[in-house]
Design a protein around this motif. Structure first.
Motif, short mmCIF file in Angstrom:
data_model
loop_
_atom_site.label_atom_id
_atom_site.label_comp_id
_atom_site.label_asym_id
_atom_site.label_seq_id
_atom_site.Cartn_x
_atom_site.Cartn_y
_atom_site.Cartn_z
N ARG A 134 0.86 -1.19 0.00
CA ARG A 134 0.00 0.00 0.00
C ARG A 134 0.90 1.24 0.00
NH1 ARG A 134 -2.27 -0.74 4.69
NH2 ARG A 134 -4.07 -1.86 3.83
N HIS A 135 0.58 2.19 -0.87
CA HIS A 135 1.32 3.44 -0.89
C HIS A 135 0.79 4.33 0.23
CE1 HIS A 135 2.23 7.54 -2.70
NE2 HIS A 135 3.40 6.99 -2.47
N ARG A 136 1.66 4.74 1.13
CA ARG A 136 1.20 5.42 2.34
C ARG A 136 0.55 6.77 2.04
NH1 ARG A 136 2.96 3.00 7.07
NH2 ARG A 136 4.80 1.65 6.95
N ARG A 137 1.13 7.56 1.17
CA ARG A 137 0.65 8.93 0.96
C ARG A 137 -0.76 8.94 0.37
NH1 ARG A 137 3.48 13.64 1.12
NH2 ARG A 137 5.46 12.48 1.11
N THR A 138 -1.06 7.99 -0.50
CA THR A 138 -2.37 7.94 -1.16
C THR A 138 -3.29 6.88 -0.57
OG1 THR A 138 -1.56 6.36 -2.80
CG2 THR A 138 -1.40 8.72 -3.36
N PRO A 145 -6.67 3.34 -13.89
CA PRO A 145 -6.48 4.51 -14.76
C PRO A 145 -6.86 5.82 -14.08
CG PRO A 145 -7.45 2.70 -16.00
CD PRO A 145 -7.43 2.26 -14.56
N GLU A 146 -7.90 5.79 -13.26
CA GLU A 146 -8.36 7.01 -12.59
C GLU A 146 -7.37 7.48 -11.51
OE1 GLU A 146 -11.48 4.72 -14.44
OE2 GLU A 146 -10.14 4.16 -12.77
N ARG A 147 -6.51 6.59 -11.07
CA ARG A 147 -5.57 6.92 -9.99
C ARG A 147 -4.17 7.26 -10.49
NH1 ARG A 147 -6.69 2.21 -5.40
NH2 ARG A 147 -8.65 3.07 -4.59
N GLU A 148 -3.89 7.02 -11.75
CA GLU A 148 -2.51 7.14 -12.22
C GLU A 148 -1.93 8.54 -12.00
OE1 GLU A 148 -1.17 4.10 -15.52
OE2 GLU A 148 -2.96 5.18 -16.20
N ASP A 149 -2.68 9.58 -12.34
CA ASP A 149 -2.16 10.93 -12.19
C ASP A 149 -1.90 11.27 -10.73
OD1 ASP A 149 -2.24 11.29 -14.92
OD2 ASP A 149 -4.08 12.49 -14.93
N ALA A 150 -2.85 10.91 -9.87
CA ALA A 150 -2.68 11.19 -8.44
C ALA A 150 -1.50 10.41 -7.87
CB ALA A 150 -3.96 10.85 -7.69
N TYR A 151 -1.34 9.17 -8.30
CA TYR A 151 -0.22 8.37 -7.80
C TYR A 151 1.11 8.96 -8.28
CZ TYR A 151 2.84 4.39 -6.93
OH TYR A 151 3.88 3.59 -6.50
N GLY A 152 1.16 9.37 -9.55
CA GLY A 152 2.39 9.98 -10.05
C GLY A 152 2.75 11.24 -9.29
N ALA A 153 1.75 12.08 -9.02
CA ALA A 153 2.01 13.30 -8.26
C ALA A 153 2.47 12.99 -6.84
CB ALA A 153 0.75 14.17 -8.24
N ALA A 154 1.88 11.95 -6.23
CA ALA A 154 2.24 11.60 -4.87
C ALA A 154 3.65 11.03 -4.78
CB ALA A 154 1.23 10.60 -4.30
#
Length: 227
Positions: A134-138, A145-154
């Motif tokens: 699990r990625h802690r920040r997110t 696909p809906e999470r890719e941008d947010a994950y990249g930014a995080a």
């Protein structure tokens, strides 16, 4: 003598309950698969893979065709057929000091729900298994696909706050990721999971990695798509 039937376990990981299917005694042909792997022609595995790969014939999956179709339908929702996108013998070979920053953290293979990753272990537990995160920040455990941008930014924010990840094969918890499950290698154990799950290979003895398939961490990896 009748061939022993595989045993199947289904786990649901973390808070998002993504499935992990573990099939022990999958093929009954581990030694023959190893021998074919010893003779294979290996090439660099690409920018994201820390080692070398060679083509592997996926035809042996037909030995368990009925089982595979049941798993794909009941667990992953594939109702028609299966297409094998890639099938390779894989050897992790890079020393930890040679890992790129992206090779030092968990990764996902594809954000779509229709790609199923397969790992077929051919060696005993001390060769290392696979861990899921699990990625802690997110809080993300799977990257859709809906999470890719947010994950990249995080992950960019992770880099700003924590710096580059240490030069090692990732395992366990740190400030970026929390481990939510792990499966150990066993001879002829095959696992299936969606490629969107954050995961990383477990490399217990990085100083003993080898580019000789007779001595190294030899597995078969596949990507399956529902058709």
């Amino acid at each position: 003598m009748a061939q022993q039937q595989p045993s199947v376990q289904v786990h649901h990981l973390g808070t998002e309950k993504e499935p992990l299917v573990v099939i022990d005694g999958f093929s009954g042909r581990a030694e023959a698969l190893l021998e074919a792997g010893y003779r294979a022609d290996y090439r660099p595995g690409g920018a994201s893979y820390p080692g070398i790969r060679a083509l592997a014939d996926p035809g042996y999956l037909d030995l368990r065709r009925e089982l595979m179709m049941q798993v794909m339908a009941q667990i992953f929702g594939v109702k028609r057929g299966i297409r094998c996108e890639a099938s390779t013998y894989s050897l992790v070979t890079l020393a930890e000091r040679e890992l790129s920053p992206l090779q030092r953290i968990p990764h996902y293979d594809h954000s779509g729900e229709d790609l199923i990753a397969v790992m077929h272990y051919l060696l005993p537990p001390d060769s290392g298994g696979t861990a899921f995160y699990r990625h802690r920040r997110t809080g993300f455990e799977a990257i859709t696909p809906e999470r890719e941008d947010a994950y990249g930014a995080a992950t960019t924010e992770d880099l700003r706050e924590f710096g580059e990840p240490p030069a090692r094969y990732h395992f366990g918890d740190d400030e970026r990721y929390e481990m939510i499950g792990a499966v150990e290698a066993r001879v002829d154990r095959l696992i299936l999971y969606r490629g969107r799950q954050l995961h990383s290979g477990i490399i217990p003895a990085p100083d003993q990695l080898s580019d000789n398939p007779r001595d190294g961490r030899l597995t078969i990896n596949m990507f399956l798509f529902g058709t």
